[in-house]
Structure formats: C-alpha cells, structure tokens
Write a protein that holds these residues in place. Structure first.
Motif, PDB file in Angstrom:
ATOM      1  N   HIS A 131       0.836  -1.199   0.000  1.00  0.00           N
ATOM      2  CA  HIS A 131       0.000   0.000   0.000  1.00  0.00           C
ATOM      3  C   HIS A 131       0.877   1.258   0.000  1.00  0.00           C
ATOM      4  N   MET A 132       0.256   2.403   0.159  1.00  0.00           N
ATOM      5  CA  MET A 132       0.955   3.670   0.010  1.00  0.00           C
ATOM      6  C   MET A 132       2.066   3.858   1.045  1.00  0.00           C
ATOM      7  N   ASN A 133       1.853   3.383   2.271  1.00  0.00           N
ATOM      8  CA  ASN A 133       2.907   3.484   3.285  1.00  0.00           C
ATOM      9  C   ASN A 133       4.108   2.624   2.918  1.00  0.00           C
ATOM     10  N   ASP A 134       3.850   1.451   2.338  1.00  0.00           N
ATOM     11  CA  ASP A 134       4.944   0.611   1.855  1.00  0.00           C
ATOM     12  C   ASP A 134       5.713   1.320   0.750  1.00  0.00           C
ATOM     13  N   GLN A 135       4.978   2.041  -0.091  1.00  0.00           N
ATOM     14  CA  GLN A 135       5.632   2.808  -1.144  1.00  0.00           C
ATOM     15  C   GLN A 135       6.568   3.861  -0.553  1.00  0.00           C
ATOM     16  N   ALA A 136       6.080   4.586   0.451  1.00  0.00           N
ATOM     17  CA  ALA A 136       6.905   5.613   1.095  1.00  0.00           C
ATOM     18  C   ALA A 136       8.146   4.989   1.737  1.00  0.00           C
ATOM     19  N   GLU A 137       7.964   3.856   2.398  1.00  0.00           N
ATOM     20  CA  GLU A 137       9.104   3.139   3.004  1.00  0.00           C
ATOM     21  C   GLU A 137      10.145   2.777   1.952  1.00  0.00           C
ATOM     22  N   THR A 138       9.670   2.251   0.833  1.00  0.00           N
ATOM     23  CA  THR A 138      10.569   1.786  -0.215  1.00  0.00           C
ATOM     24  C   THR A 138      11.358   2.941  -0.813  1.00  0.00           C
ATOM     25  N   ASN A 203       8.103   2.295  11.796  1.00  0.00           N
ATOM     26  CA  ASN A 203       7.665   2.571  13.169  1.00  0.00           C
ATOM     27  C   ASN A 203       8.187   3.874  13.741  1.00  0.00           C
ATOM     28  N   ILE A 204       9.286   4.386  13.178  1.00  0.00           N
ATOM     29  CA  ILE A 204       9.908   5.575  13.754  1.00  0.00           C
ATOM     30  C   ILE A 204       9.966   6.744  12.771  1.00  0.00           C
ATOM     31  N   ILE A 205      10.586   6.523  11.611  1.00  0.00           N
ATOM     32  CA  ILE A 205      10.846   7.627  10.687  1.00  0.00           C
ATOM     33  C   ILE A 205       9.570   8.189  10.076  1.00  0.00           C
ATOM     34  N   ILE A 206       8.760   7.329   9.458  1.00  0.00           N
ATOM     35  CA  ILE A 206       7.556   7.826   8.785  1.00  0.00           C
ATOM     36  C   ILE A 206       6.556   8.441   9.764  1.00  0.00           C
ATOM     37  N   PRO A 207       6.278   7.819  10.923  1.00  0.00           N
ATOM     38  CA  PRO A 207       5.388   8.493  11.881  1.00  0.00           C
ATOM     39  C   PRO A 207       5.905   9.867  12.310  1.00  0.00           C
ATOM     40  N   SER A 208       7.232  10.014  12.421  1.00  0.00           N
ATOM     41  CA  SER A 208       7.805  11.315  12.782  1.00  0.00           C
ATOM     42  C   SER A 208       7.590  12.330  11.670  1.00  0.00           C
TER      43      SER A 208
END
Length: 226
Positions: A131-138, A203-208
């Motif tokens: 999903h979109m969060n996985d895209q941002a992580e990648t 768990n850390i970077i994207i939520p921040s």
C-alpha cells in the motif's frame, strides 16, 4: 460500493491489472493489509469476472501464533468459498542455507510459492497487498542506500505478473475499512522489532515525518514516486 473499494477499482482499471475471465492468486498473510486486499478483491470479483485463489505462507518463526494466523486465513477463505493453499517453512534455516537475511529469504520464498500455485491453477496474475505506506518506506529506503531515478520510483503497480491494487490506499485507509466491516486481522509481532531496517522506517521515521513535518508525508512521497 464502499468508497475504498471504488478507489481500488479505479486504480486497477487505470493500470489494467486484470481482465475478464482471469484467475488471480492473492497473497494473504492474515495481517490487516492482505485481509483488506482479499475482501476487496472478493467484492470486485463479480465486477471484473475474475476468480481468486489464496496463498498463505507460514514462515515458522512465531510458533503457535503463526499457526493460528494460518488457521484464520484458511477459515476466512472457506467462509468466502475461495480455494486456499498454505505453505510452511523453517525460515531461519532457509535463510542460513541461502545466505540471506530473514527479510530477503521470506520475500523470496513467498514469491516462489505464489508462482508455484499460479502455474498449478493456471492463474494470470498475482495480487499482493503493498500500500501507500509501503511505497513511502521503499522510496526512503532506496534513497538512504543510494538510488537513481528508478529507485525513487519505488514499487510499481504492475510488474510482470505481479499487481498491487492497494498502492492507492494508506495504512490508515485500510484500518478504517476493516474496522467499518468488523474484519479481524492478525498482528505479526515481528513488525514491532526495530532490528529490521524496514521497521525503523515504518515505526519511527515515517510516523515522525507525518507528526512533525507534514501530515500528508506518505501521500506526497507516493505521489513523487508515481
């Protein structure tokens, strides 16, 4: 039709993910993302004239918890009248044998299972629940490791036989969808282990970024990738 189902349907049409009469293998772990994918695809099956086959992989890492996830997915599929295939592996041993990290080995083995079933049942596509969060992580992961334009493009909606219908949805969208329908999902305890580099981003970077920089950070990164 549910708003999120409509969005996924439009995204699937935009990227020509399926055609009438096709059989689709759906990868289902039992987690929130894959349970939403399975439910949405089952809703759209009659719309697109497609049939579904589910593949679940038990990595043998979490013992009874993983076995419970497998049983849950099998029962959910049975209730929907969808055929399911389950695979079991000792992932720790497999990773050591192949000289891979657990993340690499898990992904490699899962896709081997998806392709095996696809060939056996004569399916045309394999749908997975990125999903979109996985895209941002990648995208962030690729940038941190050193990447050109292709890496910044992140996860592709369609790659060979693999399709990703949920790339238009955030994790929050998915959780809201499941809550509204009362669909239970399994929690994988390894997702909270920040020894894995992906989990640090998740768990850390994207939520921040979302909390302190821009509430639309995930959507904006995904838009840049597209």
């Amino acid at each position: 039709m549910n708003r999120l189902v409509e969005r996924v349907s439009e995204y699937m049409q935009e990227h020509h993910m399926v055609e009438n009469g096709q059989k689709i293998v759906v990868g289902v772990s039992g987690g929130a993302d894959s349970m939403a994918l399975l439910d949405i695809m089952s809703e759209l099956a009659s719309v697109y004239g497609i049939s579904l086959v589910v593949v679940h992989v038990n990595h043998g890492i979490r013992g009874k918890s993983a076995d419970a996830d497998q049983a849950y997915v099998e029962k959910f599929c049975q209730d929907l009248g969808i055929c399911s295939y389950s695979f079991h592996i000792d992932l720790n041993r497999f990773a050591q044998k192949e000289g891979m990290t657990l993340e690499e080995a898990g992904r490699y083995y899962r896709y081997q299972c998806f392709e095996k079933v696809r060939k056996e049942v004569g399916a045309h596509r394999i749908a997975v629940a990125h999903h979109m969060n996985d895209q941002a992580e990648t995208v962030l992961f690729n940038m941190c490791r050193g990447s050109g334009i292709r890496g910044i493009g992140g996860i592709q909606p369609v790659r060979e036989r693999i399709v990703r219908p949920l790339l238009s949805c955030t994790r929050a969208d998915i959780e809201e969808y499941l809550a509204d329908l009362g669909i239970v999902y399994c929690e994988d305890s390894t997702n909270r282990n920040d020894d894995y580099s992906r989990n640090v981003l998740r768990n850390i970077i994207i939520p921040s970024l979302v909390d302190k920089i821009n509430s639309k950070s995930v959507e904006n990164i995904a838009l840049m990738a597209e």
